[in-house]
Design an enzyme around this catalytic site. Sequence first.
Site, PDB file in Angstrom:
ATOM      1  N   ASP A   1      13.418 -38.646  71.119  1.00  0.00           N
ATOM      2  CA  ASP A   1      12.895 -39.910  71.625  1.00  0.00           C
ATOM      3  C   ASP A   1      14.011 -40.931  71.497  1.00  0.00           C
ATOM      4  OD1 ASP A   1      10.356 -38.740  71.827  1.00  0.00           O
ATOM      5  OD2 ASP A   1       9.841 -39.297  69.768  1.00  0.00           O
TER       6      ASP A   1
ATOM      7  N   ASP B   1      -1.856 -33.800  74.150  1.00  0.00           N
ATOM      8  CA  ASP B   1      -1.866 -34.211  72.743  1.00  0.00           C
ATOM      9  C   ASP B   1      -3.053 -33.563  72.041  1.00  0.00           C
ATOM     10  OD1 ASP B   1       0.335 -35.714  73.066  1.00  0.00           O
ATOM     11  OD2 ASP B   1      -0.662 -37.663  73.024  1.00  0.00           O
TER      12      ASP B   1
END
Lengths: 251, 193
Positions: free
Chosen positions: A130, A11
Amino acid sequence: MLTKRIIPCLDIKNGRTVKGVNFVNLIDAGDPVELAKQYAEKGADELVFLDISATLEGRNTTLEMVLKVAEQVNIPFTVGGGISSIEDVDRLLKAGADKVSVNSSAIKRPELVNELSNKFGNQCITVAIDAKQIDGNWLVHLAGGSIPTKLNLFSWAKEVETRGAGEILFTSMNNDGTKAGFANKALARLSEELNIPIIASGGAGTIQHFIDTFKLGKSDAALAASVFHFGEIPIKQLKETLKENDIAVRL
Amino acid sequence: MKLVIIDYGAGNIKSIQFAFKRLGVEAVLSSDPDDIKNADKVIFPGVGEASSAMKMLKESSLDRIIPKLKQPVLGICLGMQLLCNHSEENATEGLGVFNVAVKRFSNQVKVPQMGWNTITNLKSDLFKSINDNAFMYSVHSYYAENCTEAIAVTNYEFDYASALQKDNFYGVQFHPEKSSLAGEQLLKNFLQL
């Protein structure tokens, strides 16, 4: 034989890695370039950088980071997060990214997938999905998994394949963060219904979970973050164990 | 050593440039015919779709210049495919250096082939110090058929030509610039041809 890919995910915010990373012999644990180099040396097959910068300035810093990673790292990498136009992709690919990953922007405007694959080729367009299983139905979620849509995982995946996605990165929100294994049933169904590579994401906790997702989940690649960042699963040991279990890997 | 990467608008050039930089060689991007003709070594890259890449080559007359080059030329990925006779991808006529057709994988396998696969039957100095069964990174939906000009073979659905050579022309389907140490060795070998 084509091997199964092991993909650490980092990230990135304002050009730096965020969330915990705990590597020995690392001078600066927040430096994505240093981390990327270490992962490449340890045998990662590919890397994914997820840009969570909220501002344009932060994204420009990420672009500089992409350039530095491309300069110093000799394995392929994908950049995702906040990509919503041909211009975004053009900038990232010109900076040296090999692939880009789109998610929410494709849900909001599915034609984006066609436009990107026509312009850049489907080999560099990953669609990230997702999804969460609610009452037996896999529902696609927006904005990092926070907003449910009415889209079904399997029909959406099929649609983006038809529109020109080169691969699917499927994160199961039921499994993500649990360290209890990947969503292998859904992954296997995706692999059977689609003809593009599927990356499994969400749930990695042990080496057995990787064995399971390649064997039961029929995944082409497996992505994980914390188990790699904290050295809980060393990549070399993971790949050696996969090989002992007759799973083709690059060693 | 003057190393030129042919710049005709097909992306992913940065990675190749960086890969040579890691080997200490500055590769110059150019679309200028004289630059290309006068280079010691030429890289012919390519990512994307065959017919539009061919169109860009024609617009800059590079389609006539490339096949006549005398120095070592390395086509990478789509660059290699464009050096072949013909591609099934939108029925594109290639540059005809390699006497082989480019076809699409069937739906018996996942398309594109994406990831690391082995190269075998290595037959050229391009593979000096590279082991049989070395891993290279590939992303492609089309392949050149196995043929007499193949200098490496890879298996996906069947054996296909993952590298080709004819005279001073070399082509690799995989991406040496993204293939870790084995890929670096290949680029080093190309510089020494």
